[in-house]
Motif scaffolding. Structure first.
Motif, PDB file in Angstrom:
ATOM      1  N   PHE A  99       0.763  -1.208   0.094  1.00 34.88           N
ATOM      2  CA  PHE A  99       0.026   0.072   0.050  1.00 34.88           C
ATOM      3  C   PHE A  99       0.947   1.247  -0.021  1.00 34.88           C
ATOM      4  N   CYS A 100       0.400   2.231  -0.931  1.00 35.65           N
ATOM      5  CA  CYS A 100       0.957   3.677  -0.762  1.00 35.65           C
ATOM      6  C   CYS A 100       0.041   4.709  -0.257  1.00 35.65           C
ATOM      7  N   CYS A 101       0.530   5.468   0.233  1.00 35.89           N
ATOM      8  CA  CYS A 101      -0.441   6.900   0.647  1.00 35.89           C
ATOM      9  C   CYS A 101       0.157   8.176   0.482  1.00 35.89           C
ATOM     10  N   VAL A 102      -0.711   9.103   0.350  1.00 41.06           N
ATOM     11  CA  VAL A 102      -0.334  10.598   0.260  1.00 41.06           C
ATOM     12  C   VAL A 102      -1.313  11.250   1.507  1.00 41.06           C
ATOM     13  N   ALA A 103      -0.631  12.167   2.014  1.00 41.64           N
ATOM     14  CA  ALA A 103      -1.205  12.967   3.200  1.00 41.64           C
ATOM     15  C   ALA A 103      -0.807  14.589   3.114  1.00 41.64           C
ATOM     16  N   ALA A 104      -1.812  15.170   3.709  1.00 42.60           N
ATOM     17  CA  ALA A 104      -1.473  16.644   3.782  1.00 42.60           C
ATOM     18  C   ALA A 104      -2.178  17.079   5.148  1.00 42.60           C
ATOM     19  N   PRO A 105      -1.428  18.085   5.809  1.00 41.02           N
ATOM     20  CA  PRO A 105      -1.991  18.580   6.976  1.00 41.02           C
ATOM     21  C   PRO A 105      -3.406  19.652   6.825  1.00 41.02           C
ATOM     22  N   VAL A 106      -4.129  19.357   8.009  1.00 37.96           N
ATOM     23  CA  VAL A 106      -5.226  20.159   7.921  1.00 37.96           C
ATOM     24  C   VAL A 106      -4.943  21.288   9.234  1.00 37.96           C
ATOM     25  N   ARG A 107      -5.315  22.474   8.924  1.00 39.42           N
ATOM     26  CA  ARG A 107      -4.877  23.602   9.871  1.00 39.42           C
ATOM     27  C   ARG A 107      -6.095  24.295  10.556  1.00 39.42           C
ATOM     28  N   ASP A 108      -6.004  24.881  11.677  1.00 36.78           N
ATOM     29  CA  ASP A 108      -6.928  25.586  12.266  1.00 36.78           C
ATOM     30  C   ASP A 108      -7.035  27.220  11.981  1.00 36.78           C
TER      31      ASP A 108
ATOM     32  N   GLN B  33      -0.364  -0.537  -4.171  1.00 38.17           N
ATOM     33  CA  GLN B  33       0.874   0.049  -4.555  1.00 38.17           C
ATOM     34  C   GLN B  33       0.761  -0.146  -6.385  1.00 38.17           C
ATOM     35  N   HIS B  34       0.140  -1.028  -6.801  1.00 38.40           N
ATOM     36  CA  HIS B  34       0.234  -1.282  -8.286  1.00 38.40           C
ATOM     37  C   HIS B  34      -0.818  -0.058  -8.912  1.00 38.40           C
ATOM     38  N   GLU B  35      -1.430   0.598  -8.159  1.00 40.61           N
ATOM     39  CA  GLU B  35      -2.392   1.467  -8.745  1.00 40.61           C
ATOM     40  C   GLU B  35      -1.791   2.856  -8.583  1.00 40.61           C
TER      41      GLU B  35
END
Length: 249
Positions: free
Chosen positions: A201-210, A225-227
């Motif tokens: 599995f691969c993953c991308v993330a981004a922060p959430v701010r107040d 991962q293949h996608e």
């Protein structure tokens, strides 16, 4: 934590609940006694008290599951976060655009605590249920939040040169490599997990701010991962957009 005012019985009750949560309706009194090293009479008293409090429920076969009171408490815990409601509304749209599961988490010291997820049907279910924790250094969500910690706080959380635990052969092992990746996160606003938490599995993330610009949570998209090569740019774009909408809200 200072143990001067520690209550051992509460610690034992916590251990019992944790084990039952991991194997609901599978463990009997003797199983719990042996697994936790608590004598039978003490375990009987613990279970009897917790059953009266609706913390656990005794099944017909003599096994135990979590009780209704814990369901109420757990639901109340997640209701504290208005962000969760906004996430569910916004991410329910984003997941259909990417056709992948979207997750929300916050940082608790050196771990990420999963708060919610919008899941797409899949033959493999991600082990990121609300309440689950994973090492921050092994996840894109964790990196997206660690990158914006005060340097002194980061040093306190990661005092040694070697990172533990190692979840897969791809998990980051050195604080130096983690620091390098966190610098890139601060520059790009995106964090990645390339088979570091779960193989395949691969993953991308981004922060959430107040409203003050402080990072209070992070969102991520996970996929096979293949996608990844096919959907990587779309996922990055949509996760950035979603994080922006949640931050503005």
């Amino acid at each position: 934590m200072e143990r001067k005012y520690w209550v051992p019985a509460l610690e034992k009750a916590s251990d019992v609940l944790q084990l039952i949560a991991e194997q609901p309706s599978e463990l009997r009194l003797m199983d719990l006694s042996k697994r936790l090293g608590i004598n039978k009479s003490s375990m009987f008293s613990l279970l009897n008290t917790m059953e009266a409090l609706d913390w656990v429920a005794r099944e017909k076969e003599g096994t135990y599951s979590l009780g209704s009171k814990l369901g109420f408490i757990g639901n109340a815990f997640f209701k504290q976060f208005s962000l969760v409601d906004r996430f569910r509304k916004e991410a329910s749209v984003t997941k259909h655009v990417i056709q992948e599961t979207i997750q929300l988490a916050r940082l608790e010291r050196h771990e990420v605590l999963y708060l919610a997820k919008e899941e797409m049907p899949s033959p493999v279910r991600l082990a990121s249920e609300p309440g689950k924790k994973l090492p921050a250094h092994a996840t894109a969500l964790g990196k997206a939040m660690l990158a914006f910690l005060d340097p002194a706080e980061f040093e306190t959380l990661f005092e040694g040169d070697t990172l533990e635990p190692c979840l897969t052969p791809h998990t980051l092992r050195s604080r130096e490599e983690l620091a390098r990746q966190l610098a890139e996160v601060r520059s790009t606003g995106l964090a990645f997990d390339l088979q570091e938490a779960v193989m395949g599995f691969c993953c991308v993330a981004a922060p959430v701010r107040d409203a003050e610009g402080r990072v209070i949570a992070a969102i991520s998209c996970s996929m096979f991962q293949h996608e990844w090569e096919e959907k990587r740019e779309l996922a990055q774009r949509e996760i950035c957009s979603l994080a922006g909408r949640l931050s503005q809200a």
